[in-house]
Design an enzyme around this catalytic site. Structure first.
Site, PDB file in Angstrom:
ATOM      1  N   GLU A   1      43.227  38.277  41.245  1.00  0.00           N
ATOM      2  CA  GLU A   1      43.143  39.000  39.976  1.00  0.00           C
ATOM      3  C   GLU A   1      43.139  38.057  38.777  1.00  0.00           C
ATOM      4  OE1 GLU A   1      42.445  41.973  39.125  1.00  0.00           O
ATOM      5  OE2 GLU A   1      42.873  43.218  40.862  1.00  0.00           O
TER       6      GLU A   1
ATOM      7  N   ASP B   1      42.871  44.651  31.278  1.00  0.00           N
ATOM      8  CA  ASP B   1      43.847  44.304  32.302  1.00  0.00           C
ATOM      9  C   ASP B   1      44.669  43.130  31.813  1.00  0.00           C
ATOM     10  OD1 ASP B   1      42.808  46.272  34.017  1.00  0.00           O
ATOM     11  OD2 ASP B   1      41.289  44.893  34.760  1.00  0.00           O
TER      12      ASP B   1
END
Length: 139
Positions: free
Chosen positions: A7, A25
């Site tokens: 990620e 995010d």
């Protein structure tokens, strides 16, 4: 650990704005501001500001990650699927082992747990991997 690598490449201050819905995010685990954190101030489902997820103190990140995991576990039967990288990079036994083997001087054994659930008369079987830690002296 695998999710954090894929990620954010272990970058605690990572901010991604690639979502089709316009959401961003945040942090090590790239937690979405669509539902889990709020800019500015503390709020949404994790009760944390998105900016707080972008610092080197990952305690609040881990609390939020556990909440996300539990919610997706209830919804899908696999809490890790909350992260898009999980299926491709982190869901098989070999990928899990390379991230946890030898952590903190412990030997890690990955065990497969097969679970069956029934919903509306349909039985769904899924495999999950759990790590079990054993001290080096206990082998």
């Amino acid at each position: 650990v695998c999710i954090a690598q894929h990620e954010s490449q272990f970058n605690t201050s990572a901010v991604g704005h690639l979502n089709g819905d316009g959401s961003g995010d945040h942090g090590l685990f790239q937690i979405s501001d669509l539902y889990w954190c709020s800019p500015p101030g503390k709020g949404w489902a994790c009760g944390v500001s998105c900016v707080d997820l972008e610092d080197d103190d990952i305690k609040d990140d881990v609390v939020c990650v556990k909440r996300i995991y539990r919610q997706h576990q209830r919804l899908t039967g696999d809490g890790f699927t909350a992260w898009a990288v999980y299926d491709q990079h982190c869901s098989n036994k070999d990928s899990v082992v390379k991230y946890v083997d030898g952590c903190d001087g412990l030997v890690t054994k990955i065990v497969t747990v097969q679970e069956s659930t029934e919903k509306n008369g349909v039985v769904k079987t899924s495999k999950k991997y759990q790590s079990k830690h054993f001290s080096n002296s206990g082998i």
